[in-house]
Scaffold this motif. Structure first.
Motif, PDB file in Angstrom:
ATOM      1  N   VAL A 199      -5.313  -6.520  -6.772  1.00 25.81           N
ATOM      2  CA  VAL A 199      -5.503  -6.519  -5.320  1.00 25.81           C
ATOM      3  C   VAL A 199      -6.216  -7.797  -4.913  1.00 25.81           C
ATOM      4  O   VAL A 199      -7.149  -8.246  -5.594  1.00 25.81           O
ATOM      5  CB  VAL A 199      -6.337  -5.296  -4.884  1.00 25.81           C
ATOM      6  CG1 VAL A 199      -6.451  -5.232  -3.365  1.00 25.81           C
ATOM      7  CG2 VAL A 199      -5.726  -4.012  -5.434  1.00 25.81           C
ATOM      8  N   ILE A 211      -1.213  -6.593  -2.652  1.00 31.46           N
ATOM      9  CA  ILE A 211      -1.361  -5.431  -3.535  1.00 31.46           C
ATOM     10  C   ILE A 211      -0.186  -5.409  -4.500  1.00 31.46           C
ATOM     11  O   ILE A 211       0.977  -5.355  -4.089  1.00 31.46           O
ATOM     12  CB  ILE A 211      -1.378  -4.117  -2.732  1.00 31.46           C
ATOM     13  CG1 ILE A 211      -2.524  -4.114  -1.723  1.00 31.46           C
ATOM     14  CG2 ILE A 211      -1.486  -2.914  -3.672  1.00 31.46           C
ATOM     15  CD1 ILE A 211      -2.428  -2.996  -0.705  1.00 31.46           C
ATOM     16  N   ALA A 226       0.811  -1.211   0.000  1.00 26.28           N
ATOM     17  CA  ALA A 226       0.000   0.000   0.000  1.00 26.28           C
ATOM     18  C   ALA A 226       0.847   1.265   0.000  1.00 26.28           C
ATOM     19  O   ALA A 226       0.518   2.241  -0.689  1.00 26.28           O
ATOM     20  CB  ALA A 226      -0.932  -0.011   1.217  1.00 26.28           C
ATOM     21  N   ARG A 243      -8.177  -7.113   0.611  1.00 26.02           N
ATOM     22  CA  ARG A 243      -7.556  -5.790   0.728  1.00 26.02           C
ATOM     23  C   ARG A 243      -8.303  -4.695  -0.032  1.00 26.02           C
ATOM     24  O   ARG A 243      -8.067  -3.514   0.202  1.00 26.02           O
ATOM     25  CB  ARG A 243      -6.104  -5.842   0.202  1.00 26.02           C
ATOM     26  CG  ARG A 243      -5.153  -6.719   0.975  1.00 26.02           C
ATOM     27  CD  ARG A 243      -4.981  -6.258   2.423  1.00 26.02           C
ATOM     28  NE  ARG A 243      -4.587  -4.883   2.565  1.00 26.02           N
ATOM     29  CZ  ARG A 243      -3.311  -4.465   2.572  1.00 26.02           C
ATOM     30  NH1 ARG A 243      -2.335  -5.343   2.433  1.00 26.02           N
ATOM     31  NH2 ARG A 243      -3.026  -3.190   2.734  1.00 26.02           N
ATOM     32  N   ARG A 279       1.576  -8.955   0.715  1.00 29.23           N
ATOM     33  CA  ARG A 279       0.799  -7.750   1.041  1.00 29.23           C
ATOM     34  C   ARG A 279      -0.546  -7.706   0.342  1.00 29.23           C
ATOM     35  O   ARG A 279      -1.412  -6.940   0.712  1.00 29.23           O
ATOM     36  CB  ARG A 279       1.617  -6.511   0.683  1.00 29.23           C
ATOM     37  CG  ARG A 279       2.861  -6.334   1.542  1.00 29.23           C
ATOM     38  CD  ARG A 279       3.744  -5.220   0.965  1.00 29.23           C
ATOM     39  NE  ARG A 279       4.876  -4.927   1.827  1.00 29.23           N
ATOM     40  CZ  ARG A 279       6.008  -5.612   1.830  1.00 29.23           C
ATOM     41  NH1 ARG A 279       6.129  -6.663   1.027  1.00 29.23           N
ATOM     42  NH2 ARG A 279       7.000  -5.281   2.636  1.00 29.23           N
ATOM     43  N   ARG A 326      -8.346   5.255  -2.005  1.00 30.59           N
ATOM     44  CA  ARG A 326      -7.134   5.657  -2.718  1.00 30.59           C
ATOM     45  C   ARG A 326      -7.319   5.613  -4.226  1.00 30.59           C
ATOM     46  O   ARG A 326      -6.664   6.339  -4.966  1.00 30.59           O
ATOM     47  CB  ARG A 326      -5.974   4.721  -2.359  1.00 30.59           C
ATOM     48  CG  ARG A 326      -5.413   4.838  -0.962  1.00 30.59           C
ATOM     49  CD  ARG A 326      -4.321   3.772  -0.835  1.00 30.59           C
ATOM     50  NE  ARG A 326      -3.462   3.944   0.304  1.00 30.59           N
ATOM     51  CZ  ARG A 326      -3.617   3.299   1.463  1.00 30.59           C
ATOM     52  NH1 ARG A 326      -4.659   2.484   1.611  1.00 30.59           N
ATOM     53  NH2 ARG A 326      -2.763   3.480   2.447  1.00 30.59           N
ATOM     54  N   LEU A 386      -8.614  -0.134   0.139  1.00 33.16           N
ATOM     55  CA  LEU A 386      -7.912   0.611  -0.899  1.00 33.16           C
ATOM     56  C   LEU A 386      -8.830   1.492  -1.745  1.00 33.16           C
ATOM     57  O   LEU A 386      -8.364   2.398  -2.417  1.00 33.16           O
ATOM     58  CB  LEU A 386      -7.179  -0.359  -1.834  1.00 33.16           C
ATOM     59  CG  LEU A 386      -5.842  -0.926  -1.371  1.00 33.16           C
ATOM     60  CD1 LEU A 386      -5.256  -1.820  -2.440  1.00 33.16           C
ATOM     61  CD2 LEU A 386      -4.852   0.178  -1.021  1.00 33.16           C
ATOM     62  N   ASP A 430       0.857   4.128  -2.910  1.00 32.14           N
ATOM     63  CA  ASP A 430       0.605   5.552  -2.677  1.00 32.14           C
ATOM     64  C   ASP A 430       1.635   6.418  -3.404  1.00 32.14           C
ATOM     65  O   ASP A 430       1.305   7.451  -3.994  1.00 32.14           O
ATOM     66  CB  ASP A 430       0.633   5.862  -1.179  1.00 32.14           C
ATOM     67  CG  ASP A 430      -0.620   5.385  -0.468  1.00 32.14           C
ATOM     68  OD1 ASP A 430      -1.631   5.147  -1.144  1.00 32.14           O
ATOM     69  OD2 ASP A 430      -0.571   5.249   0.770  1.00 32.14           O
TER      70      ASP A 430
END
Length: 267
Positions: free
Chosen positions: A55, A97, A36, A59, A95, A66, A63, A40
């Motif tokens: 993704v 992502i 994440a 998750r 993770r 964003r 998200l 970003d």
């Protein structure tokens, strides 16, 4: 915003995450980012752009805020079960992502050198991705204008380097040159004073006053900087306990960049 479900690891929509060897991917200016925090950085980067985002199901909820600003036609948002993500990542703890990104076209990679006062970090012969990522993280922390690399250094766009840098590879400008000599030529033509970190120097960091436009030069661990590079630069050493003459390259760079950062703030 449209979210597209992915149920099969062989789905052609996720080929970029599965079929392309990373070495070939980064050679073309593309890369895979993960996590994440790194996402970003990618979403706000001026030098890079997202091409698609993958993704895992657990998750996506967190998200969505964003991702609201993304054009789904230009940047597909793909959602898959964790099992599919694990197969792509190659391990089960991940993770969840991933993003496929690309360096934006239109600007020369070294254009920023003429636009900033520095300091600049130059790193030659850096083959370890952990060290490369750490160099970028340190450069970002201490206000470095950018990083100059030679062709023997590993590409900062490798996944591990991006991950270790906590995404700062996507925010700190960098340029790669065919050789250390070519990199020094470019730095000198842009008006930078090149300062080599080497234990053979007579000037200690504690006594150093950084010039306005300074490029700090670091080399590979073990062999350090080549003699011909040191000969073209002003030398600078970091005082250490007796019997020791080297530090991890990212640690050395952090110490010197911190000194340049704090002393420039005082002036």
């Amino acid at each position: 915003m449209r979210v597209e479900p992915i149920d099969d690891a062989d789905d052609p929509r996720i080929a970029a995450f599965r079929d392309i060897r990373e070495r070939d991917l980064v050679r073309s200016g593309d890369f895979i980012a993960e996590g994440a925090v790194v996402l970003d950085h990618l979403l706000t980067a001026s030098l890079f752009e997202p091409l698609s985002i993958l993704v895992s199901e657990h998750r996506i909820g967190g998200l969505l805020p964003r991702l609201q600003a993304l054009d789904a036609e230009q940047v597909p948002i793909l959602v898959c079960p964790q099992a599919v993500m694990d197969r792509l990542a190659g391990f089960s703890v991940h993770r969840g992502i991933l993003a496929h990104g690309r360096r934006q076209a239109g600007r020369a990679p070294d254009e920023w050198l003429a636009e900033t006062a520095g300091p600049v970090l130059a790193a030659f012969g850096i083959s370890n991705h952990d060290n490369m990522g750490s160099l970028f993280r340190n450069a970002a922390a201490f206000g470095c204008a950018g990083i100059v690399l030679d062709e023997t250094s590993c590409n900062p766009l490798y996944r591990k380097a991006i991950r270790v840098s906590v995404g700062t590879v996507l925010k700190v400008p960098f340029a790669r040159f065919a050789s250390a000599g070519a990199a020094l030529d470019r730095l000198e033509s842009a008006g930078y004073c090149c300062v080599a970190l080497t234990p053979s120097a007579t000037v200690d960091l504690a006594e150093w006053t950084p010039p306005d436009r300074v490029a700090l030069i670091v080399g590979a661990e073990g062999n350090g900087l080549p003699p011909e590079v040191i000969a073209r630069c002003r030398g600078l050493r970091i005082e250490m306990a007796p019997g020791l003459d080297s530090l991890n390259v990212a640690t050395s760079a952090a110490i010197a960049l911190h000194a340049a950062f704090t002393r420039r703030m005082i002036r």
